[in-house]
Enzyme design. Structure first.
Site, PDB file in Angstrom:
ATOM      1  N   THR A  26       4.371  27.385 -16.885  1.00 56.93           N
ATOM      2  CA  THR A  26       5.648  27.176 -16.204  1.00 56.93           C
ATOM      3  C   THR A  26       5.835  25.725 -15.773  1.00 56.93           C
ATOM      4  O   THR A  26       6.960  25.240 -15.683  1.00 56.93           O
ATOM      5  CB  THR A  26       5.736  28.121 -14.990  1.00 56.93           C
ATOM      6  OG1 THR A  26       5.663  29.458 -15.477  1.00 56.93           O
ATOM      7  CG2 THR A  26       7.031  27.958 -14.219  1.00 56.93           C
ATOM      8  N   TYR A  39      13.086  31.993 -18.444  1.00 55.87           N
ATOM      9  CA  TYR A  39      12.741  30.642 -18.876  1.00 55.87           C
ATOM     10  C   TYR A  39      11.629  30.749 -19.906  1.00 55.87           C
ATOM     11  O   TYR A  39      10.980  31.792 -20.040  1.00 55.87           O
ATOM     12  CB  TYR A  39      12.292  29.778 -17.690  1.00 55.87           C
ATOM     13  CG  TYR A  39      10.966  30.194 -17.107  1.00 55.87           C
ATOM     14  CD1 TYR A  39      10.897  31.212 -16.164  1.00 55.87           C
ATOM     15  CD2 TYR A  39       9.783  29.591 -17.518  1.00 55.87           C
ATOM     16  CE1 TYR A  39       9.685  31.621 -15.638  1.00 55.87           C
ATOM     17  CE2 TYR A  39       8.563  29.991 -16.995  1.00 55.87           C
ATOM     18  CZ  TYR A  39       8.523  31.004 -16.060  1.00 55.87           C
ATOM     19  OH  TYR A  39       7.319  31.405 -15.559  1.00 55.87           O
ATOM     20  N   THR A 105      -0.001  29.630 -14.572  1.00 57.62           N
ATOM     21  CA  THR A 105      -0.697  30.159 -13.395  1.00 57.62           C
ATOM     22  C   THR A 105      -1.323  31.534 -13.637  1.00 57.62           C
ATOM     23  O   THR A 105      -2.206  31.946 -12.895  1.00 57.62           O
ATOM     24  CB  THR A 105       0.275  30.272 -12.201  1.00 57.62           C
ATOM     25  OG1 THR A 105       1.363  31.129 -12.566  1.00 57.62           O
ATOM     26  CG2 THR A 105       0.802  28.910 -11.782  1.00 57.62           C
ATOM     27  N   ASP A 106      -0.869  32.230 -14.697  1.00 56.89           N
ATOM     28  CA  ASP A 106      -1.338  33.616 -14.866  1.00 56.89           C
ATOM     29  C   ASP A 106      -2.845  33.704 -15.094  1.00 56.89           C
ATOM     30  O   ASP A 106      -3.503  34.617 -14.586  1.00 56.89           O
ATOM     31  CB  ASP A 106      -0.595  34.287 -16.038  1.00 56.89           C
ATOM     32  CG  ASP A 106       0.848  34.641 -15.664  1.00 56.89           C
ATOM     33  OD1 ASP A 106       1.191  34.540 -14.466  1.00 56.89           O
ATOM     34  OD2 ASP A 106       1.623  34.997 -16.566  1.00 56.89           O
ATOM     35  N   LYS A 178      -4.530  34.373  -8.144  1.00 59.66           N
ATOM     36  CA  LYS A 178      -3.080  34.512  -8.047  1.00 59.66           C
ATOM     37  C   LYS A 178      -2.805  35.822  -7.326  1.00 59.66           C
ATOM     38  O   LYS A 178      -3.234  36.882  -7.759  1.00 59.66           O
ATOM     39  CB  LYS A 178      -2.443  34.515  -9.441  1.00 59.66           C
ATOM     40  CG  LYS A 178      -0.935  34.451  -9.399  1.00 59.66           C
ATOM     41  CD  LYS A 178      -0.334  34.223 -10.783  1.00 59.66           C
ATOM     42  CE  LYS A 178       1.183  34.105 -10.693  1.00 59.66           C
ATOM     43  NZ  LYS A 178       1.792  33.823 -11.998  1.00 59.66           N
ATOM     44  N   GLU A 294     -25.694  47.756  -2.854  1.00 56.99           N
ATOM     45  CA  GLU A 294     -26.012  48.959  -2.093  1.00 56.99           C
ATOM     46  C   GLU A 294     -27.272  49.575  -2.721  1.00 56.99           C
ATOM     47  O   GLU A 294     -27.629  49.230  -3.861  1.00 56.99           O
ATOM     48  CB  GLU A 294     -24.825  49.923  -2.089  1.00 56.99           C
ATOM     49  CG  GLU A 294     -24.272  50.231  -3.440  1.00 56.99           C
ATOM     50  CD  GLU A 294     -22.991  51.068  -3.383  1.00 56.99           C
ATOM     51  OE1 GLU A 294     -22.868  51.954  -4.226  1.00 56.99           O
ATOM     52  OE2 GLU A 294     -22.152  50.841  -2.492  1.00 56.99           O
TER      53      GLU A 294
HETATM   54  C1  SIN Z   1       3.154  30.472 -14.936  1.00 56.16           C
HETATM   55  O1  SIN Z   1       2.787  29.453 -15.450  1.00 56.16           O
HETATM   56  O2  SIN Z   1       3.417  30.508 -13.717  1.00 56.16           O
HETATM   57  C2  SIN Z   1       3.361  31.767 -15.645  1.00 56.16           C
HETATM   58  C3  SIN Z   1       3.228  31.683 -17.119  1.00 56.16           C
HETATM   59  C4  SIN Z   1       1.891  31.223 -17.572  1.00 56.16           C
HETATM   60  O3  SIN Z   1       0.858  31.580 -16.980  1.00 56.16           O
HETATM   61  O4  SIN Z   1       1.846  30.496 -18.564  1.00 56.16           O
END
Ligand code: SIN
Length: 338
Positions: A26, A39, A105-106, A178, A294
């Site tokens: 992103t 997007y 971010t994924d 995340k 455990e």
């Molecule tokens: C993102 O970047 O926030 C979502 C899509 C991705 O992980 O490429």
């Protein structure tokens, strides 16, 4: 007279040479309209990104390489290897003082953790992403990137392993996860919160580096064994474990209930898998899940994931097996390490 701000916040940055590896996500995404919900990630090339950054006048020299233009759901071993080679070369280059990887971010936490385990800690390696595409109203990409430059250029960053910079927070790779699909504060550190706070103008660490001059903990060989994640659910049958082993899994990670629990039939099947030479890590499907050892773990030969979630547990078990570390006690030690 010493200028506190320059000494504390500015000195480490001046003229630092930082290598940028762009992979998409992103942070390089475009919607084509400020009001569009849809997007496409990975639309902006590293040259365009650096041209934009040049306008900020950051006190660093940035050199970019376009590695991929993908959504991070498509990252995997082939690109990881290519990127790892490039980052290793940058680390070995005296002219490079820090490395930034732009990333979706994924799966940023998986790439960060994999590299954290397989790179030395002598130079800063920072992953950075964004939650809003570059042309969205209130896009966070430029700020996050400027923060990453600040972090990669700081004299106090090395010795903390691979880091992830998002929304003014700095997370250690082991802790980063995340936790939200929307909003700018999408990441959380667990069990530690952020290890530092960064803005384009300042950086504050919450403690000293804890991995100074460490060599790579593990090699990253070309071939990684298949390790499957089994997500626990009410009524889960032991057959799910057997199917995974029959399907060729050389290791299993249970994304268990609560503290890594599973129905009795699943536990029994997992214990049988260990007997058959397939190691089993008990992790939790709970976001902030801590899974301690455990007594049953000794009896069954299970490994406790501690604070690592299922996806990072899977990567660590793959690496351990690929490095020939098959002794459960040594495997447990790797999960215990910070
Ligand atoms: C993102 O970047 O926030 C979502 C899509 C991705 O992980 O490429």
């Amino acid at each position: 007279m010493a200028n506190y701000c320059t000494d504390r916040y500015g000195a480490g940055m001046t003229g630092r040479h930082i290598k940028i590896f762009a992979t998409g996500g992103t942070i390089a995404g475009k919607a084509g309209s400020a009001t569009s919900r849809e997007y496409i990630p990975g639309q902006i090339g590293v040259d365009e990104l650096l041209a934009e950054v040049a306008r900020l006048g950051l006190p660093a020299t940035l050199v970019g390489t376009q590695f991929a233009s993908i959504g991070s759901e498509d990252i995997g071993p082939a690109l990881w290897h290519k990127l790892h080679d490039a980052v290793s070369a940058a680390m070995a280059d005296d002219a490079c003082q820090g490395i930034i990887i732009t990333h979706g971010t994924d799966t940023a936490e998986e790439t960060a953790f994999l590299f954290d385990q397989t790179l030395p800690t002598a130079k800063p390696v920072i992953l950075v992403g964004a939650m809003r595409p570059a042309d969205a109203v209130g896009s966070d990409g430029m700020r996050n990137f400027a923060n990453a430059v600040r972090a990669a250029g700081d004299a106090d960053t090395a010795g903390r392993g691979v880091l992830l910079v998002m929304s003014d927070d700095i997370f250690a790779a082991r802790d980063a996860r995340k936790a939200r699909t929307e909003g700018l504060n999408a990441f959380r550190g667990f069990p530690r919160g952020p290890v530092g706070h960064v803005t384009p103008a300042s950086i504050e660490w919450f403690g000293p580096p804890w991995r100074v001059d460490e060599t790579a903990r593990l090699e990253f060989p070309q071939e990684l064994p298949k390790v499957s994640i089994l997500y626990a659910y009410a009524g889960m049958p032991g057959g799910d474990v057997k199917d995974a082993v029959r399907g060729g899994a050389k290791g299993l990670v249970l994304a268990g209930f609560g503290q890594g629990n599973a129905p009795a039939a699943v536990r029994e099947a997992l214990a049988q898998a260990v007997q058959a030479g397939v190691p089993v890590v008990r992790a939790s499907r709970v976001d902030q899940g801590l899974v301690d050892r455990e007594p049953d773990d000794d009896d069954n030969g299970f490994i406790a994931a501690r604070a690592l979630g299922p996806a990072k547990s899977r990567i660590l078990l793959q690496l351990l097996l690929a490095n020939g570390i098959t002794d459960p006690l040594r495997q447990q030690e790797a999960f215990d390490r910070r």
